[in-house]
Design an enzyme around this catalytic site. Structure first.
Site, PDB file in Angstrom:
ATOM      1  N   THR A 194       4.653   3.057   8.197  1.00  0.00           N
ATOM      2  CA  THR A 194       3.429   3.770   7.821  1.00  0.00           C
ATOM      3  C   THR A 194       2.171   2.985   8.193  1.00  0.00           C
ATOM      4  O   THR A 194       2.092   1.780   7.981  1.00  0.00           O
ATOM      5  CB  THR A 194       3.433   4.036   6.308  1.00  0.00           C
ATOM      6  OG1 THR A 194       4.575   4.829   5.985  1.00  0.00           O
ATOM      7  CG2 THR A 194       2.175   4.768   5.870  1.00  0.00           C
ATOM      8  N   GLY A 233       6.346  -2.223   1.544  1.00  0.00           N
ATOM      9  CA  GLY A 233       7.046  -2.890   0.449  1.00  0.00           C
ATOM     10  C   GLY A 233       7.597  -4.239   0.875  1.00  0.00           C
ATOM     11  O   GLY A 233       8.100  -4.401   1.981  1.00  0.00           O
ATOM     12  N   GLU A 483       9.187   8.184   2.169  1.00  0.00           N
ATOM     13  CA  GLU A 483      10.312   8.716   2.941  1.00  0.00           C
ATOM     14  C   GLU A 483      10.050  10.169   3.354  1.00  0.00           C
ATOM     15  O   GLU A 483      10.975  10.951   3.532  1.00  0.00           O
ATOM     16  CB  GLU A 483      11.619   8.615   2.144  1.00  0.00           C
ATOM     17  CG  GLU A 483      12.131   7.208   1.938  1.00  0.00           C
ATOM     18  CD  GLU A 483      12.536   6.526   3.238  1.00  0.00           C
ATOM     19  OE1 GLU A 483      13.083   7.202   4.121  1.00  0.00           O
ATOM     20  OE2 GLU A 483      12.288   5.316   3.372  1.00  0.00           O
TER      21      GLU A 483
END
Length: 702
Positions: A194, A233, A483
């Site tokens: 992303t 993350g 996701e």
């Protein structure tokens, strides 16, 4: 009196019909008088009215004998043991249990210690199952997420995203080099897809990886601020590697100077293995506190001429030789891109599966508390539980039925995913891609709404942090976005349905997921049968064939009308404009299809249940799921005369009655989820009702 006898049936005629009509007229008059008296004397009549209604339902209902152990064994299956190992480990380590109040930095360190403890002390190694036994991996993910959702996501980033990208997009050389380090968390990593300006549109990513033939390296660059990798993350604190998705650029001798080969994945070290210092050319910033999941250290990454060896290209679907030649078994950028994303659907599978795990926890807490909490009741009698109120049953029982329905649907999704990983069948890959997109979107959206309903159903006590609804709601909320944004994923489902629709009329094969459309395009789109549209007997309404036909009929109607509208608008608006004009219609189509798949798998699960008592309970829950969904969209069925007014009324009545019956076994149904009190961790949701208020008051200091 059964439902069949309490409402008129189309089969009755002559004298029987006349007697039935007189009986109904008398009953209707009596109800009107009772309602009028209730308005005139509400204080006197309320208790009596409630008492009469409860006695009527209780006299009609025969409680099902549910063996919780049998039902639980059928639900949890062969991976029950590994989940219990997860639960027992964290129960034995109070120091690793997440406190109710904890600051962001402490939470992140605790989350890392939880992961290391699970892997190194409990010797539970999820990474070994990512490829070889995905069903076992997802069972671990669900159990870990039940203990702490931040831990579940952090583990998913390490093994499903970072580790999964190495295994699924790389080749043997990458597996040999990185497997052990990822497995034992010596190589903590991130999944850098992303970007600030691009999330769902992965093909629009702007980060570039340019091959330098002089040094045999790729040069990773962030060309502008919009290309900064965002929400990554494990990046802010713990990650030492990142799988970076970037456009692969090869130098050419033409005037353009470079050729864009499409988005590929690259392993990029971001921190020194010994000092943990950021490596040259890598810029890392902390994304800061979030609405939830603050145990996960999300960060932003910028790259400035970061050089990596050519071997760091994850080259399963495309490779670059020493002399700069590109080779691939797939002929086009779009094919390579599709294959790449197809190998990453495991994240969606895990989210759908884990989201239902969250729904089970929330439903368990809300239902146990609703059975415990007593409030009001008939005059001069003991108070009744709040779950005895029809309004409360209406809130919670369809939700409980949905948790069961989603359980079997996501279990089926996992089975199809495992089959796909073994066979690599191209048709199955497409099936799993669409099914995982649809179930992830549908289940996570439903769970997000349900968490708020559960909180409200528990009144003020649901607002206490110790009872977990706040943290569950905040941590789960992002499931609707990462996701794949749910709205985008549902569009993917709609697009696939339309593709299958075109193939149907072009004589092409239909994939397994959509095979019911073969019949539906022929039979379901004919005019509804005026006789069956009026059938209202309980046996008919609880017949799985009627329920499934109703779901599929709705999907078929939506599909036919969507296709016609798209064709009409594309003539004036073009393809994109037509799609946008019909977008809400297409989203409804996708949801309708997913509901059909969910019901189909629930019906199959009921039939396959070996224990008679458990099977009877599941049939009851399945009927409630089906009829509640039909009633919620009764306008659609009425508009096309698929359901006549009397049948619609019967469906409504039966749905209320089934909610009442499910209420009678609600405790057994949530107990069958087999979630220990130390996993539930909400005082108002404990199995032993006597302890609920005791623990709750002790928490605040009494």
């Amino acid at each position: 009196m059964s439902l069949q006898n309490s409402i008129p049936r189309v089969e009755n005629d002559g004298e029987n019909q006349q007697e039935g009509n007189e009986s109904i007229s008398t009953a209707t008059s009596r109800r009107r008088i009772e309602r009028l008296s209730l308005h005139l004397c509400p204080g006197i009549q309320m208790g009596r009215q409630m008492e009469v209604e409860m006695l009527r339902c209780a006299g009609r209902a025969k409680k099902i004998n549910v063996k919780v152990g049998e039902l639980s064994s059928y639900m949890r299956g062969k991976h029950r043991d590994i989940q219990e190992r997860v639960f027992e480990y964290f129960n034995s380590r109070p120091d690793l249990q997440t406190p109710i109040e904890i600051c962001k930095d402490d939470y992140r360190e605790l989350c890392m210690r939880q992961l290391l403890g699970l892997v190194r002390e409990a010797n539970i190694r999820p990474f070994r199952y990512v490829v070889d036994d995905p069903a076992k991996y997802f069972a671990i993910v669900e159990a870990v997420g039940s203990v702490d959702m931040s831990l579940g996501i952090k583990m998913g980033v390490q093994y499903s995203l970072w580790g999964g990208s190495v295994l699924n997009l790389g080749t043997k050389k990458h597996r040999d080099k990185y497997f052990d380090g990822i497995d034992n968390v010596e190589y903590p990593g991130c999944f850098a897809m992303t970007e600030l300006h691009h999330g769902s549109n992965v093909q629009g990513l702007q980060t570039v990886a340019t091959f330098d033939p002089l040094t045999d390296e790729f040069v990773i660059d962030t060309p502008n601020d919009g290309a900064i990798k965002w929400w990554i993350g494990n990046a802010a604190v713990h990650g030492k590697f990142a799988t970076v998705f970037a456009k692969l650029m090869l130098p050419t001798h033409d005037k353009k100077g470079v050729a864009d080969m499409g988005v590929h994945a690259f392993i990029v070290p971001i921190r020194d293995m010994n000092t943990n210092n950021t490596l040259p050319g890598v810029e890392i910033h902390d994304c800061g506190s979030k609405v939830g999941l603050n145990g996960v250290d999300n960060g932003a990454l910028r790259f400035c001429s970061v050089r990596i060896p050519r071997d760091n290209l994850l080259n399963r679907f495309g490779d670059v030789s020493r002399d700069g030649k590109y080779t691939s078994s797939l002929p086009s950028i779009s094919k390579r891109f599709g294959a790449t994303l197809g190998e990453l659907v495991g994240g969606r599978v895990g989210l759908a599966y884990s989201s239902n795990g969250v729904l089970k926890i929330a439903a368990t807490i809300a239902i146990r508390y609703s059975l415990l909490r007593q409030q009001f009741g008939p005059p001069k009698q003991a108070e009744i539980s709040i779950l005895d109120y029809q309004s409360h049953q209406h809130k919670l029982m369809p939700m409980l039925a949905s948790a069961y329905a989603f359980h079997f649907a996501t279990k089926y999704l996992v089975e199809k995913y495992c089959e796909m990983k073994k066979s690599h069948d191209e048709e199955l890959v497409g099936d799993v891609h669409a099914l995982s997109a649809g179930l992830k979107a549908y289940v996570t959206s439903y769970t997000a709404k349900s968490l708020s309903i559960c909180r409200e159903a528990c009144g003020g006590h649901g607002y206490a942090a110790v009872n977990r609804f706040g943290s569950l709601r905040n941590d789960h909320d992002i499931f609707q976005t990462f996701e794949g944004d749910n709205t985008v994923l549902l569009q993917q489902v709609a697009m696939d349905i339309l593709k299958q629709y075109r193939q149907k009329f072009q004589g092409g094969p239909l994939s397994v997921t959509w095979n019911y459309l073969r019949e539906s395009m022929n039979s379901y789109l004919s005019q509804p049968n005026p006789v069956t549209s009026r059938w209202e007997g309980e046996d008919h309404l609880r017949d799985p064939s009627f329920q499934l036909d109703a779901f599929r009929y709705r999907t078929s109607r939506l599909l036919q009308s969507a296709a016609a509208r798209l064709q009409k608008h594309s003539k004036t608006l073009g393809g994109f404009g037509a799609w946008n004009r019909c977008l809400n219609h297409l989203l409804t189509l996708a949801e309708s299809h997913i509901e059909s798949v969910i019901l189909e798998k629930f019906i199959e699960a009921v039939k396959s249940c070996p224990d008679e008592g458990a099977r009877t309970a599941l049939k009851l829950v399945c009927d409630l799921y089906a009829l509640n969904r039909i009633w919620n969209d009764i306008g659609t069925y009425r508009n096309v005369d698929y359901v006549a007014p009397n049948k619609a009324k019967a469906i409504h009545k039966l749905t209320d009655y089934l909610s009442f019956q499910v209420k009678n076994i609600a405790r057994e149904l949530v107990d069958a989820f087999d979630l220990p009190d130390y996993v539930i961790r909400a005082p108002i949701g404990l199995q032993t009702a006597d302890e609920a208020y005791t623990q709750y008051t002790q928490y605040v200091g009494f």
